[in-house]
Design a protein around this motif. Structure first.
Motif, PDB file in Angstrom:
ATOM      1  N   ASP A   1      49.247  36.663  81.273  1.00 12.39           N
ATOM      2  CA  ASP A   1      47.801  36.547  81.011  1.00 12.39           C
ATOM      3  C   ASP A   1      47.169  35.954  82.164  1.00 12.39           C
ATOM      4  O   ASP A   1      45.844  36.350  82.358  1.00 12.39           O
ATOM      5  N   PHE A   2      47.557  34.735  82.603  1.00  2.93           N
ATOM      6  CA  PHE A   2      47.031  34.176  83.572  1.00  2.93           C
ATOM      7  C   PHE A   2      46.789  34.808  85.003  1.00  2.93           C
ATOM      8  O   PHE A   2      45.654  34.921  85.664  1.00  2.93           O
ATOM      9  N   ILE A   3      47.806  35.588  85.507  1.00  2.00           N
ATOM     10  CA  ILE A   3      47.709  36.582  86.396  1.00  2.00           C
ATOM     11  C   ILE A   3      46.938  37.531  86.147  1.00  2.00           C
ATOM     12  O   ILE A   3      45.885  38.058  87.329  1.00  2.00           O
ATOM     13  N   LEU A   4      46.687  38.175  85.126  1.00  7.50           N
ATOM     14  CA  LEU A   4      45.951  39.282  84.573  1.00  7.50           C
ATOM     15  C   LEU A   4      44.488  38.812  84.729  1.00  7.50           C
ATOM     16  O   LEU A   4      43.554  39.452  85.211  1.00  7.50           O
ATOM     17  N   GLY A   5      44.161  37.558  84.452  1.00  9.44           N
ATOM     18  CA  GLY A   5      42.729  36.892  84.587  1.00  9.44           C
ATOM     19  C   GLY A   5      42.325  36.827  86.073  1.00  9.44           C
ATOM     20  O   GLY A   5      41.373  36.813  86.144  1.00  9.44           O
ATOM     21  N   LEU A   6      43.255  36.464  86.830  1.00 17.94           N
ATOM     22  CA  LEU A   6      42.983  36.597  88.222  1.00 17.94           C
ATOM     23  C   LEU A   6      42.528  37.681  88.648  1.00 17.94           C
ATOM     24  O   LEU A   6      41.742  38.186  89.545  1.00 17.94           O
ATOM     25  N   PHE A   7      43.365  38.855  88.218  1.00 20.17           N
ATOM     26  CA  PHE A   7      43.033  40.209  88.546  1.00 20.17           C
ATOM     27  C   PHE A   7      41.670  40.769  88.217  1.00 20.17           C
ATOM     28  O   PHE A   7      41.017  41.510  88.734  1.00 20.17           O
ATOM     29  N   ASP A   8      41.342  39.947  87.029  1.00 18.44           N
ATOM     30  CA  ASP A   8      39.807  40.106  86.542  1.00 18.44           C
ATOM     31  C   ASP A   8      38.695  39.780  87.561  1.00 18.44           C
ATOM     32  O   ASP A   8      37.713  40.616  87.399  1.00 18.44           O
ATOM     33  N   ILE A   9      39.051  38.970  88.494  1.00 15.55           N
ATOM     34  CA  ILE A   9      38.151  38.482  89.499  1.00 15.55           C
ATOM     35  C   ILE A   9      37.827  39.637  90.333  1.00 15.55           C
ATOM     36  O   ILE A   9      36.808  40.118  90.577  1.00 15.55           O
ATOM     37  N   ILE A  10      38.840  40.374  90.590  1.00 16.31           N
ATOM     38  CA  ILE A  10      38.837  41.478  91.709  1.00 16.31           C
ATOM     39  C   ILE A  10      38.214  42.736  90.770  1.00 16.31           C
ATOM     40  O   ILE A  10      37.454  43.494  91.512  1.00 16.31           O
ATOM     41  N   ALA A  11      38.450  42.658  89.466  1.00 19.26           N
ATOM     42  CA  ALA A  11      37.883  43.950  88.770  1.00 19.26           C
ATOM     43  C   ALA A  11      36.537  43.666  88.581  1.00 19.26           C
ATOM     44  O   ALA A  11      35.564  44.782  88.702  1.00 19.26           O
TER      45      ALA A  11
ATOM     46  N   GLY B   1      36.986  30.094  82.105  1.00 19.25           N
ATOM     47  CA  GLY B   1      38.177  30.251  81.434  1.00 19.25           C
ATOM     48  C   GLY B   1      38.631  31.699  81.283  1.00 19.25           C
ATOM     49  O   GLY B   1      39.767  32.488  80.782  1.00 19.25           O
ATOM     50  N   LYS B   2      37.727  32.620  81.491  1.00 19.03           N
ATOM     51  CA  LYS B   2      37.893  33.973  81.169  1.00 19.03           C
ATOM     52  C   LYS B   2      38.991  34.779  82.494  1.00 19.03           C
ATOM     53  O   LYS B   2      39.547  35.773  82.266  1.00 19.03           O
ATOM     54  N   PHE B   3      38.597  33.988  83.551  1.00 19.46           N
ATOM     55  CA  PHE B   3      39.520  34.403  84.882  1.00 19.46           C
ATOM     56  C   PHE B   3      40.805  33.369  84.960  1.00 19.46           C
ATOM     57  O   PHE B   3      41.565  34.074  85.530  1.00 19.46           O
ATOM     58  N   PHE B   4      40.403  32.038  84.769  1.00 19.62           N
ATOM     59  CA  PHE B   4      41.752  31.080  85.063  1.00 19.62           C
ATOM     60  C   PHE B   4      42.253  30.564  83.734  1.00 19.62           C
ATOM     61  O   PHE B   4      41.715  29.771  83.003  1.00 19.62           O
ATOM     62  N   LYS B   5      43.204  31.588  83.133  1.00 15.35           N
ATOM     63  CA  LYS B   5      43.650  31.198  81.714  1.00 15.35           C
ATOM     64  C   LYS B   5      44.794  30.259  81.828  1.00 15.35           C
ATOM     65  O   LYS B   5      45.945  30.689  81.339  1.00 15.35           O
ATOM     66  N   ILE B   6      44.685  29.042  82.391  1.00 15.44           N
ATOM     67  CA  ILE B   6      45.707  27.949  82.430  1.00 15.44           C
ATOM     68  C   ILE B   6      46.027  27.579  81.229  1.00 15.44           C
ATOM     69  O   ILE B   6      47.119  27.186  81.041  1.00 15.44           O
ATOM     70  N   LYS B   7      45.143  27.175  80.211  1.00 17.84           N
ATOM     71  CA  LYS B   7      45.289  26.610  78.760  1.00 17.84           C
ATOM     72  C   LYS B   7      46.380  27.539  78.357  1.00 17.84           C
ATOM     73  O   LYS B   7      47.333  26.931  77.638  1.00 17.84           O
TER      74      LYS B   7
END
Lengths: 263, 169
Positions: free
Chosen positions: A180-190, A155-161
Motif C-alpha cells: 500500500d505504501f509503494i502504491l501510495g508513492l505511485f499515486d504521486i506519479i498518477a 498521508g494519501k501518498f506516504f502511507k507509512i502508518k
C-alpha cells in the motif's frame, strides 16, 4: 479567400505573430484573447439582461447553466459542491468549447499576418491545455489539503502508518501495508500524470482534428471535408465537456476523505 | 526536469505562453463567475423560491378554501335544519289555527241554529195565536151569519168561551 480551409498541415507549435516586451504572442493566444473579449461582452450582456421573467436568450443561457450544474452535481455527488464548482467547470466548458468552435468558422484560419496564420484554436496550443490542466491539478491538491489537512493530504501518498500498524498485526498484513505504501508513492506519479493526460487529450484531439482536416482537404475537394468539419464541431464541444467532467471527477476524488473511500 | 521541459518544448511549450494562457483563463473564469454564472444562478434560485412560495400559497389557499367550503356546508346544513323546524312549527300552528277556527265556526253555527230554532218556535207560537184569533173571528162571523143577529160583547164573549171550550175538549 474567405471560404477556404488551410490544407497545409499545421505545425505542432503555435506560431509567434509578434512580441510585446519580449513576450511572444502566438496565433492561438490571439484567438484566445478574442474569445475572452467576446465571452466577456456576452457575460456583461447576460448580467444586464438577467430578469426574473427570462427572454429567449436568457432561457437558453439558463438551460445551459442548469445543464452544467446538473452534470457537475452528479459527478461530485453533492449539490453544494456542484454549486461551488459550477463556475470553474462551466468556464472550462464555455471557454474551451467556444474557442474550439470559433476556429472552425469558415475563413477564420485564412487570415494571415506576415505569412503566418493569424488565428489558431487556443486548445490546439499545448501551452493553453497544459497550463489550465496544471492549474486544475494544483487546485485539487489544495482542495484535498483543505478537506483532510496538510498532513492528511501527504498521508494519501506516504502511507507509512499503514506499514507500522500492519506489521504489528502480523507479517501478512505488514506486507500488505508495504504494498500500500509503494502504491501510495505511485499515486504521486498518477497525480502528475493527470496533468499530462488532461492536457494532451484535449490538445491531441484538437491538433489531430486539424491535421485530418488538412489531409482530407488535400485528398477530397468536396463533401468529405464538410463532413469532417461537422464531426470536428462535435469533437470540439465533446472534448470541452470531457475536460470539464474530468476536472469535476478529479476534484471529487481530491475532496473525498480516505475513510469514505474505504467504506 | 530539464528533460521534461525539453520534451514539452518539442510540442511548443513555453512557460511564458503557458502563464499568459493561465492568466487569460483566470480572467475569463472571474468574468463568467462574476457576470454569468453567479447572477444567472441567483435568478434561477430566486425564481425557484418564488415558484415554491407560489405553490405553498396555492396549497394554503386550497386548504383554506376547502375549510371555508366545509364551514359553508355546515352553515347550510344548520340553516336547513332550522328551516325544517320552522316549516314544521308553522305547519303545526296552522293546523291548530284551522282547528280553532273550525271549532269556533261550529259553535257559531250551533248557536245560530239554536237561535233560529228559538225564532221558529216564537214564530210558530205567534202563528198559532194569530191562527187561533183569526179562527175565532171567522167562527164568530159564521155564527153571526147563522144566527142572523149581531153578537154584542157579552154574547160574543160567551160564545167564544163556549167554542173555545169545545175546541179544547
Amino acid at each position: 479567400m474567405w471560404f477556404q480551409y488551410s490544407s497545409d498541415p499545421a505545425p505542432v507549435k503555435p506560431e509567434t505573430l509578434f512580441e510585446i516586451f519580449g513576450m511572444p504572442i502566438s496565433n492561438a493566444m490571439l484567438l484566445g484573447i478574442i474569445a475572452t473579449i467576446i465571452l466577456t461582452v456576452l457575460a456583461v450582456v447576460v448580467r444586464k439582461k438577467a430578469k426574473l421573467v427570462p427572454s429567449k436568450f436568457q432561457t437558453a443561457v439558463e438551460v445551459a447553466i442548469e445543464g452544467f450544474y446538473g452534470l457537475t452535481s452528479q459527478i461530485l455527488n453533492s449539490k453544494e459542491t456542484g454549486k461551488k464548482m459550477l463556475p470553474l467547470i462551466g468556464t472550462i466548458f464555455v471557454f474551451f468549447g467556444f474557442s474550439n468552435v470559433m476556429a472552425l468558422f469558415p475563413g477564420v484560419t485564412s487570415f494571415t499576418y506576415d505569412g503566418v496564420t493569424m488565428f489558431r484554436t487556443p486548445t490546439n496550443d499545448f501551452n493553453m491545455t497544459f497550463s489550465v490542466a496544471l492549474g486544475i491539478i494544483l487546485l485539487t491538491q489544495y482542495a484535498s489539503m483543505q478537506t483532510v489537512g496538510f498532513f492528511g493530504h501527504l498521508g494519501k501518498f506516504f502511507k507509512i502508518k499503514g506499514v507500522f500498524t500492519g506489521f504489528r498485526q502480523g507479517i501478512g498484513k505488514g506486507f500488505l501495508g508495504l504494498i500500500d505504501f509503494i502504491l501510495g508513492l505511485f499515486d504521486i506519479i498518477a497525480e502528475l500524470a493527470k496533468v499530462f493526460s488532461l492536457s494532451l487529450r484535449l490538445f491531441g484531439n484538437m491538433y489531430a482534428g486539424e491535421i485530418m482536416a488538412g489531409v482530407l482537404l488535400g485528398a477530397f475537394a468536396l463533401v468529405v471535408p464538410s463532413v469532417w468539419l461537422g464531426f470536428n464541431l462535435f469533437v470540439a464541444v465533446l472534448q470541452a465537456m470531457v475536460f470539464g467532467a474530468l476536472t469535476a471527477a478529479y476534484y471529487s476524488l481530491a475532496v473525498t476523505k480516505p475513510e469514505e473511500v474505504e467504506e | 526536469m530539464e528533460f521534461i521541459l525539453e520534451t514539452l518544448g518539442k510540442i511548443g511549450f513555453d512557460w511564458r505562453m503557458g502563464l499568459f494562457n493561465l492568466i487569460n483563463f483566470l480572467i475569463i473564469y472571474w468574468v463568467l463567475k462574476r457576470y454569468a454564472f453567479g447572477p444567472i444562478m441567483k435568478v434561477i434560485n430566486e425564481r425557484q423560491e418564488k415558484m415554491k412560495e407560489g405553490m405553498d400559497n396555492y396549497k394554503k389557499s386550497q386548504s383554506e378554501l376547502q375549510m371555508a367550503e366545509q364551514k359553508a356546508q355546515g352553515i347550510i346544513d344548520e340553516a336547513k335544519v332550522a328551516a325544517n323546524k320552522v316549516v314544521e312549527q308553522s305547519h303545526d300552528d296552522s293546523k291548530q289555527v284551522a282547528e280553532d277556527m273550525k271549532n269556533k265556526a261550529k259553535t257559531e253555527i250551533e248557536s245560530l241554529i239554536a237561535q233560529a230554532k228559538k225564532n221558529i218556535d216564537i214564530d210558530k207560537q205567534d202563528m198559532k195565536d194569530t191562527l187561533r184569533k183569526e179562527t175565532v173571528e171567522l167562527v164568530v162571523l159564521a155564527v153571526e151569519k147563522v144566527l142572523g143577529e149581531r153578537m154584542d160583547g157579552k154574547k160574543d164573549e160567551t160564545y167564544i168561551q163556549e167554542i173555545l171550550g169545545s175546541l179544547k175538549a
